[in-house]
Design an enzyme around this catalytic site. Structure first.
Site, mmCIF file in Angstrom:
data_model
loop_
_atom_site.group_PDB
_atom_site.id
_atom_site.type_symbol
_atom_site.label_atom_id
_atom_site.label_comp_id
_atom_site.label_asym_id
_atom_site.label_seq_id
_atom_site.Cartn_x
_atom_site.Cartn_y
_atom_site.Cartn_z
ATOM 1 N N LYS A 101 -16.715 2.321 2.520
ATOM 2 C CA LYS A 101 -15.647 2.134 2.398
ATOM 3 C C LYS A 101 -16.014 2.692 1.000
ATOM 4 C CE LYS A 101 -11.407 1.188 2.602
ATOM 5 N NZ LYS A 101 -10.001 1.498 4.162
ATOM 6 N N GLY A 218 8.379 -3.237 4.734
ATOM 7 C CA GLY A 218 8.009 -2.442 4.254
ATOM 8 C C GLY A 218 7.748 -0.494 4.959
ATOM 9 N N GLY A 220 6.584 2.073 4.079
ATOM 10 C CA GLY A 220 6.003 3.980 3.404
ATOM 11 C C GLY A 220 5.895 4.257 5.179
ATOM 12 N N ASN A 221 4.486 4.825 4.292
ATOM 13 C CA ASN A 221 3.687 5.345 6.200
ATOM 14 C C ASN A 221 3.816 4.932 6.776
ATOM 15 O OD1 ASN A 221 1.582 6.435 7.768
ATOM 16 N ND2 ASN A 221 2.010 7.964 6.793
ATOM 17 N N ALA A 222 3.631 3.541 7.200
ATOM 18 C CA ALA A 222 3.252 3.321 8.531
ATOM 19 C C ALA A 222 4.667 2.950 8.595
ATOM 20 C CB ALA A 222 2.317 1.517 8.380
ATOM 21 N N GLY A 223 5.155 1.725 7.505
ATOM 22 C CA GLY A 223 6.390 0.918 8.047
ATOM 23 C C GLY A 223 7.507 1.882 8.736
HETATM 24 P P1 NAD Z 1 2.601 2.924 1.169
HETATM 25 O O1 NAD Z 1 1.577 3.128 -0.023
HETATM 26 O O2 NAD Z 1 2.951 4.214 1.368
HETATM 27 O O3 NAD Z 1 3.798 1.308 1.696
HETATM 28 C C1 NAD Z 1 3.771 0.529 1.656
HETATM 29 C C2 NAD Z 1 5.213 -0.363 1.648
HETATM 30 O O4 NAD Z 1 4.929 -1.231 1.292
HETATM 31 C C3 NAD Z 1 6.219 0.667 0.591
HETATM 32 O O5 NAD Z 1 7.250 1.216 1.436
HETATM 33 C C4 NAD Z 1 6.524 -0.780 -0.460
HETATM 34 O O6 NAD Z 1 7.600 -0.235 -0.855
HETATM 35 C C5 NAD Z 1 6.587 -1.584 -0.069
HETATM 36 N N1 NAD Z 1 5.825 -2.661 -0.300
HETATM 37 C C6 NAD Z 1 5.311 -2.851 -1.362
HETATM 38 N N2 NAD Z 1 4.867 -3.460 -1.694
HETATM 39 C C7 NAD Z 1 5.595 -4.542 -1.165
HETATM 40 C C8 NAD Z 1 6.513 -6.306 -1.438
HETATM 41 N N3 NAD Z 1 6.153 -7.301 -1.813
HETATM 42 N N4 NAD Z 1 7.611 -6.328 0.023
HETATM 43 C C9 NAD Z 1 8.105 -5.400 0.546
HETATM 44 N N5 NAD Z 1 7.559 -4.430 1.010
HETATM 45 C C10 NAD Z 1 6.983 -4.192 -0.404
HETATM 46 O O7 NAD Z 1 1.122 2.755 2.379
HETATM 47 P P2 NAD Z 1 0.643 2.471 3.710
HETATM 48 O O8 NAD Z 1 0.785 3.473 3.907
HETATM 49 O O9 NAD Z 1 2.368 2.710 4.823
HETATM 50 O O10 NAD Z 1 0.737 1.048 3.873
HETATM 51 C C11 NAD Z 1 0.810 0.082 4.144
HETATM 52 C C12 NAD Z 1 0.027 -1.051 5.134
HETATM 53 O O11 NAD Z 1 -0.601 -0.302 6.078
HETATM 54 C C13 NAD Z 1 -1.518 -1.387 4.026
HETATM 55 O O12 NAD Z 1 -1.762 -2.732 4.239
HETATM 56 C C14 NAD Z 1 -2.350 -0.572 4.721
HETATM 57 O O13 NAD Z 1 -3.757 -0.587 4.540
HETATM 58 C C15 NAD Z 1 -1.809 -0.720 6.561
HETATM 59 N N6 NAD Z 1 -2.518 0.039 6.865
HETATM 60 C C16 NAD Z 1 -2.588 2.063 6.497
HETATM 61 C C17 NAD Z 1 -2.767 3.234 7.551
HETATM 62 C C18 NAD Z 1 -1.975 4.418 7.399
HETATM 63 O O14 NAD Z 1 -2.569 4.817 7.651
HETATM 64 N N7 NAD Z 1 -1.412 5.265 6.543
HETATM 65 C C19 NAD Z 1 -3.659 2.244 8.190
HETATM 66 C C20 NAD Z 1 -4.389 1.386 8.376
HETATM 67 C C21 NAD Z 1 -3.793 0.251 7.464
#
Ligand code: NAD
Length: 410
Positions: A101, A218, A220-223
């Protein structure tokens, strides 16, 4: 995730395996910690010194793999914990990769594109001696993206006088034009969906995903990708949130229009047929499956007792604290732990690297088919280990990883 938390779970899993202290020490220790300080030209012509890290935790299974994040709070302890976690994650699903990392202490919100490019180039110049397609393959993480990965390829190519075509395998998460893989953007969500499908089929905790009630924290990308995919399984998403709002409809949200509203307005406010609730209420609603897909430490000893889901799919990293874990376990809630549930992302990263190395270019269907097989197998293995060792799914996933690592230690 604190480093101590990661180490505690590794130790618990090692105990179940009767692993020798010597082997455990090898798995717990970081192989190499690189800290670099480097000057960067700013837009106002001043020169600032930035600090960055690349932590290479373990390479027993293959080259180090893990993201680079740009954030003001990047520190050695956090990056080390995340690197340790990557070792476990790649081993859990059986990828021939190790764990690493990196990060740069900076605030991307206050930097121009040019300054971000200058930081990236200066950082890569400093860490070029320790990265490479057969040595350490970074990827995007918090506040880094495909554009930054493309800059890394270019800088690494310059520093090592390697043609771009060959330099591409030094990072994953690139733009498609620059050797990125199809399916990478949805891989984490898709992987989570496969884990869920397999776990339901095996455990019968609920009979089917059709009409299952789902809550997603959430968007974001994952949600958001998970919401899209799971609604195609005809599941009912009854609540979803972003950092400011949580919305709810017991009959199921119209996910297409919710995502469209979020895209257009950047929020979840005033959406027809929805009730606004708090993020805390969202976590505690009655449902079949709860999907934390935002931040770490969301399910804690304070709210675990109130959680009513039957299954928790951890798309986020570290959403459940160790104290909450115990409470959820006593309530017989099935936790599909982060190192399995969100490993679809690193798996397709591996596929990207593999395609680059072998000069191949897979279709989206091929990527999907391989991902499905990988996630189904890993889920099956972990559920088997859970039964065999009479333990939680989280410890079972760590056991799966540690067995693979230990086999490589002579
Ligand atoms: P992102 O930045 O695209 O989205 C994060 C989301 O969380 C946003 O919708 C934001 O509004 C929301 N959020 C922030 N604070 C919040 C709160 N207090 N309550 C509710 N929602 C809240 O991030 P992502 O890429 O979707 O990643 C989300 C999680 O998934 C992280 O923990 C990340 O480590 C994990 N993850 C993502 C990936 C990936 O490929 N994107 C891979 C492995 C793990």
């Amino acid at each position: 995730m604190e480093l101590e938390n990661a180490k505690t779970i590794i130790k618990k899993a090692a105990e179940k395996l009767n692993l020798s202290q010597e082997k455990l020490n090898i798995i717990l220790n970081t192989e190499r910690e690189t800290k670099v300080n480097f000057p960067v030209k700013m837009d106002d012509d001043s020169t600032k010194i930035f600090t960055g890290y690349r932590i290479q935790h373990n390479s027993l299974l293959g080259p180090y793999k893990g993201g680079i994040r740009y954030h003001p709070q990047v520190d050695l302890n956090e990056v080390s914990a995340l690197a340790t976690w990557m070792t476990i994650k790649t081993a859990t699903v059986g990828l021939p990769l190790g764990g690493g990392k990196g990060g740069v202490i900076c605030n991307p919100k206050e930097l121009s594109d040019k300054e971000l490019e200058n930081i990236t180039r200066a950082f890569i110049k400093k860490i070029t001696p320790v990265i490479g397609p057969q040595q350490d393959i970074p990827a995007p993480d918090v506040y880094t993206n495909a554009k930054i990965m493309d800059i890394i390829v270019d800088e690494y190519s310059k520093q090592t006088s390697t043609p771009i075509e060959e330099a591409r395998a030094v990072v994953t998460g690139k733009s498609i034009e620059n050797g990125g893989s199809l399916g990478r953007d949805t891989a984490t969500a898709r992987g989570g969906q496969f884990v869920l499908q397999k776990a339901i089929e095996q455990t019968q905790i609920i009979s089917t995903l059709k009409n299952a009630t789902i809550i997603i924290q959430g968007i974001g990308n994952a949600g958001s990708n998970f919401a899209k995919l799971i609604s195609e399984d005809n599941s009912k998403i009854i609540a979803i949130s972003d950092s400011k709002n949580a919305i709810y409809n017991q009959e199921g949200l119209d996910i297409k229009s919710v995502l469209e509203h979020k895209k257009q307005n950047g929020n979840l406010q005033d959406i027809p047929n929805t009730t606004t609730i708090t993020n805390q209420e969202l976590l505690e609603l009655e449902c079949d499956i709860l999907v934390p897909a935002a931040l770490a430490n969301q399910i804690t000893e304070k709210n675990a007792e109130q959680i009513k889901a039957k299954i928790i799919l951890e798309l986020a990293n570290g959403p459940t604290t160790p104290e909450a874990d115990k409470i959820l376990e006593s309530k017989n809630i099935l936790i599909l732990p982060d190192i399995l549930a969100n490993a679809g992302g690193v798996t397709v990263s591996y596929y990207e690297w593999y395609q680059n190395i072998n000069k191949e270019s897979w279709t989206a269907e091929e990527v999907d088919k391989k991902l499905k097989e990988k996630m189904f197998n890993a889920t099956q293995e972990i559920l088997n280990k859970k039964t065999k060792h009479q333990t939680s799914t989280r410890i079972a996933a760590y056991i799966n990883a540690i067995e693979r690592l230990a086999q490589k230690i002579n």
